[in-house]
Design a protein around this motif. Sequence first.
Motif, PDB file in Angstrom:
ATOM      1  N   ILE A 230       0.856  -1.179   0.000  1.00 34.66           N
ATOM      2  CA  ILE A 230       0.000   0.000   0.000  1.00 34.66           C
ATOM      3  C   ILE A 230       0.895   1.233   0.000  1.00 34.66           C
ATOM      4  CG2 ILE A 230      -1.812   1.278   1.189  1.00 34.66           C
ATOM      5  CD1 ILE A 230      -2.670  -1.372   2.487  1.00 34.66           C
TER       6      ILE A 230
ATOM      7  N   ALA B 121      -4.495  -0.727  -7.791  1.00 35.98           N
ATOM      8  CA  ALA B 121      -5.745   0.013  -7.633  1.00 35.98           C
ATOM      9  C   ALA B 121      -5.440   1.361  -6.993  1.00 35.98           C
ATOM     10  CB  ALA B 121      -6.715  -0.787  -6.774  1.00 35.98           C
TER      11      ALA B 121
ATOM     12  N   LEU C 185     -10.962  -1.045   0.421  1.00 43.25           N
ATOM     13  CA  LEU C 185      -9.504  -0.942   0.409  1.00 43.25           C
ATOM     14  C   LEU C 185      -8.849  -2.242   0.867  1.00 43.25           C
ATOM     15  CD1 LEU C 185      -9.048   2.659   1.808  1.00 43.25           C
ATOM     16  CD2 LEU C 185      -8.635   1.879  -0.531  1.00 43.25           C
TER      17      LEU C 185
ATOM     18  N   ALA D 270      -9.153  -4.751  -1.996  1.00 41.22           N
ATOM     19  CA  ALA D 270      -8.214  -4.429  -3.073  1.00 41.22           C
ATOM     20  C   ALA D 270      -6.789  -4.797  -2.678  1.00 41.22           C
ATOM     21  CB  ALA D 270      -8.312  -2.949  -3.425  1.00 41.22           C
ATOM     22  N   ALA D 271      -6.407  -4.516  -1.432  1.00 41.97           N
ATOM     23  CA  ALA D 271      -5.042  -4.807  -0.973  1.00 41.97           C
ATOM     24  C   ALA D 271      -4.773  -6.304  -0.904  1.00 41.97           C
ATOM     25  CB  ALA D 271      -4.802  -4.159   0.387  1.00 41.97           C
TER      26      ALA D 271
ATOM     27  N   VAL E  24      -1.975  -1.348  -3.909  1.00 39.01           N
ATOM     28  CA  VAL E  24      -2.942  -0.263  -3.789  1.00 39.01           C
ATOM     29  C   VAL E  24      -2.170   1.040  -3.600  1.00 39.01           C
ATOM     30  CG1 VAL E  24      -4.727   0.738  -2.280  1.00 39.01           C
ATOM     31  CG2 VAL E  24      -4.785  -1.705  -2.823  1.00 39.01           C
TER      32      VAL E  24
END
Length: 119
Positions: A4, A19, A83, A86-87, A92
């Motif tokens: 991230i 993302a 989130l 997605a991670a 991300v």
Amino acid sequence: MASIAVRRVYDDGKGAEGAVFLVDRVWPRGVRKEDLALDGWLRDVAPSTELRRWFGHRPERFGAFAERYRRELDEHPEAVRLLLEAARKGPVTLLYSARDTEHNQAVVLRDHLLNRLGG
């Protein structure tokens, strides 16, 4: 381990991986929506208006801000669900508009997400 990254929205998305989400409550000044390649604008994951105004990007308040913001995130787990999902799938990037690259909500949010993901 999850990847991230946090990037300033004004850095033209350079280095944005996977993302890409804008995590500010208000749209960044001077940026056209069509100029950002976003997977989402997550207003609800941003600090409350009251907390954001109290913090005022004052570095001496960052510790208290981070603590209060983490509490807000814990009280609204649905806000971070997208989130986290997605991670789990790949990298991300969290975009934010604050000038200070060390004392901002995206840094706190990234650490909160990594903690939730066990990394």
